[in-house]
Design an enzyme around this catalytic site. Structure first.
Site, PDB file in Angstrom:
ATOM      1  CB  ILE A 168      -0.974   0.056   1.197  1.00 40.96           C
ATOM      2  CG1 ILE A 168      -0.215   0.126   2.523  1.00 40.96           C
ATOM      3  CG2 ILE A 168      -1.948  -1.113   1.166  1.00 40.96           C
ATOM      4  CD1 ILE A 168      -1.095   0.500   3.712  1.00 40.96           C
ATOM      5  CB  SER A 169       4.497   1.797   0.159  1.00 41.04           C
ATOM      6  OG  SER A 169       5.438   2.808  -0.117  1.00 41.04           O
TER       7      SER A 169
END
EC number: 5.99.1.4
Length: 199
Positions: free
Chosen positions: A11-12
């Site tokens: 999710i970065s």
């Protein structure tokens, strides 16, 4: 042959903004990559960082400006307010781990599919259907979404412990042979230069 241990979170935003540059650098130098997805929120907590929502307003404001600049230079869609952020990273991470063990597909493409799902397509990468579709598109058996859950969970936890022990504190984070460490997508040029120097 050079090797890169790649610590990242599915999710970065900055991992997404790296695009496929790591894979291109590895191909250029004949280097191998081990993909090590981890829980970035736990990593922050373990290494003195904070989740973005808990940071000082000055840091939050700068992060948004920086993401906007990086996003403007990115060759792809970048939505700074995705519909499903944050979401549970574990299921997609388990899928990456299982796919890497199974082989036969493109792990880099799978990772990018999850990242693009969050930041470019407003998908919830914690959903089984999204995970199965990403596996299939990257050349893997979509059944890995279920069959890899147990081993994926164990390795996911181990990746966090390894990251902390090896000096990792954020994502994306790259470690080469000889313990050369590179943090952030904006250090990929330095990684490229290092691999050139040692080849």
């Amino acid at each position: 042959m050079a090797h890169i241990d790649y610590f990242f979170a599915t999710i970065s935003p900055y991992t997404y903004l790296a695009g496929g540059e790591l894979e291109a650098i590895a191909k250029k130098h004949g280097a191998t990559i081990t993909y090590k997805p981890l829980d970035i929120m736990q990593l922050f907590a373990r290494t003195g960082g904070q989740a973005p929502k808990d940071r000082h307003p000055n840091r939050q404001a700068y992060r948004l400006q920086d993401m906007a600049r990086e996003g403007a230079a990115f060759d792809g869609v970048f939505n700074m307010q995705p519909a499903h952020f944050p979401t549970n990273m574990a299921p997609s991470s388990y899928a990456v781990i299982a796919a890497q063990k199974a082989g036969g597909g493109d792990v880099g493409a799978l990772v990018q599919s999850f990242l693009r799902g969050v930041w470019g397509e407003d998908k919830n990468i914690a959903e089984d259907g999204v995970i199965r579709a990403a596996l299939e598109a990257a050349g893997f058996d979509p059944a890995l979404a279920e069959s890899g859950m147990l081993t994926g969970a164990e390795e996911y936890a181990a990746n966090l412990e390894e990251a902390v022990s090896r000096g990792v504190f954020g994502a994306p984070f790259y470690i080469t042979d000889g313990d050369e460490r590179f943090f952030g997508q904006d250090r990929l040029a330095q990684l490229d230069a290092h691999l050139t120097k040692i080849s």
